[in-house]
Structure formats: structure tokens, C-alpha cells
Design a protein around this motif. Structure first.
Motif, PDB file in Angstrom:
ATOM      1  N   UNK A  54      -9.988  -5.720  -8.450  1.00 28.22           N
ATOM      2  CA  UNK A  54      -9.855  -6.346  -7.129  1.00 28.22           C
ATOM      3  C   UNK A  54     -10.888  -7.458  -6.944  1.00 28.22           C
ATOM      4  N   UNK A  55     -12.146  -7.168  -7.273  1.00 31.97           N
ATOM      5  CA  UNK A  55     -13.197  -8.167  -7.109  1.00 31.97           C
ATOM      6  C   UNK A  55     -12.916  -9.397  -7.974  1.00 31.97           C
ATOM      7  N   UNK A  56     -12.550  -9.155  -9.221  1.00 36.14           N
ATOM      8  CA  UNK A  56     -12.288 -10.279 -10.128  1.00 36.14           C
ATOM      9  C   UNK A  56     -11.128 -11.138  -9.621  1.00 36.14           C
ATOM     10  N   UNK A  57     -10.089 -10.486  -9.087  1.00 34.04           N
ATOM     11  CA  UNK A  57      -8.893 -11.219  -8.669  1.00 34.04           C
ATOM     12  C   UNK A  57      -9.170 -12.171  -7.516  1.00 34.04           C
ATOM     13  N   UNK A  58      -9.998 -11.754  -6.552  1.00 32.50           N
ATOM     14  CA  UNK A  58     -10.223 -12.623  -5.381  1.00 32.50           C
ATOM     15  C   UNK A  58     -11.418 -13.549  -5.546  1.00 32.50           C
ATOM     16  N   UNK A 113      -2.927  -7.877  -4.557  1.00 34.29           N
ATOM     17  CA  UNK A 113      -2.557  -6.457  -4.546  1.00 34.29           C
ATOM     18  C   UNK A 113      -1.874  -6.113  -5.846  1.00 34.29           C
ATOM     19  N   UNK A 114      -1.864  -4.814  -6.156  1.00 38.18           N
ATOM     20  CA  UNK A 114      -1.235  -4.380  -7.386  1.00 38.18           C
ATOM     21  C   UNK A 114      -0.849  -2.918  -7.330  1.00 38.18           C
ATOM     22  N   UNK A 115      -0.092  -2.503  -8.329  1.00 42.80           N
ATOM     23  CA  UNK A 115       0.388  -1.125  -8.428  1.00 42.80           C
ATOM     24  C   UNK A 115       0.008  -0.543  -9.786  1.00 42.80           C
ATOM     25  N   UNK A 116      -0.332   0.722  -9.763  1.00 37.13           N
ATOM     26  CA  UNK A 116      -0.464   1.506 -10.985  1.00 37.13           C
ATOM     27  C   UNK A 116       0.179   2.853 -10.680  1.00 37.13           C
ATOM     28  N   UNK A 117       0.123   3.761 -11.614  1.00 36.05           N
ATOM     29  CA  UNK A 117       0.793   5.042 -11.403  1.00 36.05           C
ATOM     30  C   UNK A 117      -0.112   6.167 -11.867  1.00 36.05           C
ATOM     31  N   UNK A 118      -0.485   7.022 -10.914  1.00 36.93           N
ATOM     32  CA  UNK A 118      -1.347   8.153 -11.227  1.00 36.93           C
ATOM     33  C   UNK A 118      -1.549   9.007 -10.002  1.00 36.93           C
ATOM     34  N   UNK A 119      -1.541  10.301 -10.177  1.00 36.20           N
ATOM     35  CA  UNK A 119      -1.667  11.229  -9.045  1.00 36.20           C
ATOM     36  C   UNK A 119      -3.132  11.442  -8.697  1.00 36.20           C
ATOM     37  N   UNK A 120      -3.700  10.497  -7.949  1.00 41.72           N
ATOM     38  CA  UNK A 120      -5.073  10.662  -7.485  1.00 41.72           C
ATOM     39  C   UNK A 120      -5.136  11.715  -6.392  1.00 41.72           C
TER      40      UNK A 120
END
Length: 370
Positions: free
Chosen positions: A274-278, A224-231
Motif C-alpha cells: 500500500x505504501x509503495x503504491x501511493x 486498492x487490491x485483492x488477495x485471498x486468505x482467511x485472516x
């Protein structure tokens, strides 16, 4: 030997009420029905509540009327979790924790929906009940948190429930108002896209640590991870933007307003991450993934990513064209439906991959042997 964290059951609830593009476009004018399907790939969505096309307002069912069930977000979560527990053979009192992931709770404070489900199913007093205020990326994000907790030995059996409850939000005044340009955003945003994109539904999964998981079943990799942006922007509801403070809020502040451009731009970036990480720790398993359960912002955006990533389209589960975007619930609904029809099987050794990104911004993925 470290116990494996296994998926032992899944369940879902999707309302039966089909809402066509023509109906929703009449209630919340913006795009014509043909443009909705052309741009989003969505033909219809499922709503729990009905709405009045003439007024553009949601029509709630009568209160405390036993003929209407499920009728709330809590109800949908309860149904999905009961199905997941039934499929797993796990008794509710075995649960050590319950996490409800949603951005549309029946009541916003004090873990209301999680506590209500805890009470209805008769969980133990010492079983945790927490509501996580999160959107489309929240389920995989929370599942990564839960796996880490379970690996630490504190929890043995945990339920993760996710839901989206869009139909009560139908309101022409709110969703036809505009959000003016803001920092980092030069364009005005319209709210009506959210009414075209989202649908109602709930999904649940039961996780359990097993010392002797058959065939190496369990979560093989999690991230899991975090970024910052108002989607997705929703300014109202907090202390600074209460609707009864004159001059401090406007109708659009009460809307969930999707920044479609940011979603389309960020989705492939974080989904690939995500795909690369797992998969990178287990490259030998990439060719063995039988099904992919992705967050579906809309069909066009997801299809473009699937093509760009070189994934086999037939292996990527999809229901957004018929259900709408069910936010955090989408991946669990897809998994539960595949299990119900036998496309994948618990204990069968099938490898599946769950990945999502959304809200502002959480993302995560799990590689799982069922």
C-alpha cells in the motif's frame, strides 16, 4: 482542469464504556489479563453494550428506550456521519451517495444500516445508499472505488461511513468453541482472541470534488487490491450454515475467529504494498507525510511494521491500546480525532496517508493533502 476529490469533513463516535482486560478475560476465559496486554498491546477496549461477567453474555439495552442512544450499529454510524457533515459544512441533501462499510450490521440484508442512515438524515431519494460487507481493509478499498466514481463525474459529494460493533457478540459458548483444522491450516483456532482484540466505534468522512481546491488539496494517489486468505473466519450466517439446520453448524461458526498467525504474516506484506503504491508516483512527498492512519490489528503487529518500514513512530496515529481494534472504522476515527484536536487541519495543506489491509483480503491506501 480535472476537479480534485477532497476530504472536506470527518467525524467519529467511540463509546464511553471502558472494558478492561480483566473484565473481558473473566467473561470469555482464555488468556489472563496480563497476557492480553503482553501479546496484543491492548489495555482496554470500548464497548457500547455491557455484558455479564458471570454468564459471559452481552446485555443489550432496553428496546425503544430513548434513554439509550446510541445503542446500535446504525446509531453509531448516524452520529459519526452527522459530526462529519457538521465539520464539513455540507448539508445531508447534498450527498450523492452514502457507503456504509461494516461486517457487524444491525440486520444483514437489504442494505439495512445504510438505508436507515439514509432515511434518518433525509438524503435525497436519488442518493445511493449501499452497505458494503467488509472488514478491516474495507474503508480504503471503498474510498478507492469512490474516488474513481467521482473522477468520472457521476458523484460530486459522497460520504463513507465505517463501523465495528463487537459488544453484542459477547457469548462464552460461541467464543470458547473451536474451529477445527481446515484446508491450508493445520491448527485448531480459538475464538476468544476476537473478544480480546475488537472494540466498538464508527467513523465517517465526507468527500467532495472541487474545481479550485486550495493549495492542491485532495486525494493525490489512491490504490486498492485483492488477495485471498482467511485472516478472519466466520462460517455461520450464510445459507449453507444457518444455525437452525441440525448438524450443519456449531457455536464457533457464529464467531469471528482471527487467525493471528496469518494476520501477523500478511499485515507487513500488504501494508508495504500500500505504501509503495501511493508514494512511488510522488517520492518527493514521502518526507512531507505528517500523519499515518493505519489499520491497527493490534498494537504489537502495527508497531513491528512501523519499525520494519522505517517510519517515524511519532507520526503514526494509534488508539488500539485504548479502544481495541475498531476494524474498518479505525482509520477514520484516528483522522477525526486528529482534526478535532488540531494535530492536522483541513485546508492547512497537511499531507496524510491512510492504509489498511484485512478481511479476506482487501487492501488499499490513499495519499491525501488536507
Amino acid at each position: 482542469m480535472t476537479p480534485n476529490v477532497c476530504v472536506v469533513g470527518a467525524g467519529a463516535f467511540v463509546p464511553s464504556r471502558r472494558v478492561s482486560n480483566a473484565r473481558i478475560a473473566k467473561a470469555i476465559p482464555g488468556w489472563p489479563a496480563e497476557r492480553i496486554e503482553e501479546k496484543l498491546g491492548i489495555r482496554e477496549r470500548r464497548f457500547l453494550w455491557d455484558f455479564d461477567e458471570a454468564t459471559g453474555r452481552a446485555v443489550p439495552p432496553p428496546e425503544d428506550d430513548g434513554h439509550f442512544y446510541p445503542a446500535t450499529n446504525t446509531d453509531m454510524c448516524e452520529v459519526a456521519l452527522r459530526k462529519a457533515l457538521e465539520s464539513s459544512g455540507v448539508d445531508a441533501r447534498e450527498l450523492d451517495a452514502l457507503f456504509v462499510v461494516t461486517c457487524t450490521p444491525d440486520a444483514p440484508h437489504f442494505n439495512h444500516d445504510a438505508m436507515a442512515v439514509h432515511q434518518r438524515l433525509g438524503l435525497r431519494e436519488d442518493a445511493f445508499a449501499l452497505l458494503v460487507d467488509d472488514g478491516c481493509g474495507g474503508t480504503t478499498y471503498v474510498m478507492d472505488l469512490v474516488k474513481k466514481m467521482m473522477d468520472g463525474g457521476r458523484f460530486r459529494t459522497v460520504a463513507v461511513v465505517a463501523s465495528a460493533f463487537t459488544s453484542p457478540l459477547v457469548n462464552r459458548e460461541v467464543y470458547q468453541d473451536e474451529l477445527p483444522p481446515g484446508p491450508g491450516r493445520a491448527k485448531t483456532l480459538q475464538g476468544y482472541l476476537s473478544m480480546y482484540v475488537f472494540g466498538d466505534g464508527a467513523g465517517a468522512v465526507v468527500l467532495q470534488t472541487k474545481e479550485d481546491a486550495p493549495g492542491g488539496a485532495g486525494i493525490l494517489a489512491s490504490f486498492s487490491g485483492n488477495a485471498h486468505g482467511d485472516l478472519v473466519i466466520r462460517k455461520g450466517g450464510g445459507t449453507l450454515k444457518l444455525p437452525y439446520q441440525p448438524g450443519r453448524s456449531r457455536p464457533a461458526d457464529m464467531a469471528f475467529v482471527v487467525d493471528g498467525f496469518r494476520v501477523a504474516r500478511s499485515y507487513p506484506e500488504y501494508m508495504q504494498k500500500c505504501l509503495d503504491a501511493v508514494l512511488s508516483p510522488r517520492p518527493d512527498l514521502k518526507g512531507e507525510v505528517k500523519r499515518y492512519y493505519f489499520h491497527q490489528p493490534n498494537k504489537r503487529v502495527m508497531d513491528a511494521f512501523v519499525s520494519r518500514a522505517g517510519l517515524p513512530a511519532e507520526a503514526v496515529a494509534c488508539n488500539v491500546d485504548l479502544y481495541g481494534n475498531t476494524s474498518a472504522a479505525g482509520m477514520l476515527i484516528l483522522l477525526a480525532e486528529d482534526l478535532a484536536c488540531g494535530r492536522v487541519r483541513l485546508g492547512g495543506g497537511d499531507i496524510v496517508l491512510v492504509a489498511a489491509v484485512g478481511a479476506n483480503i482487501h487492501y488499499g491506501a490513499q495519499l491525501i493533502r488536507l
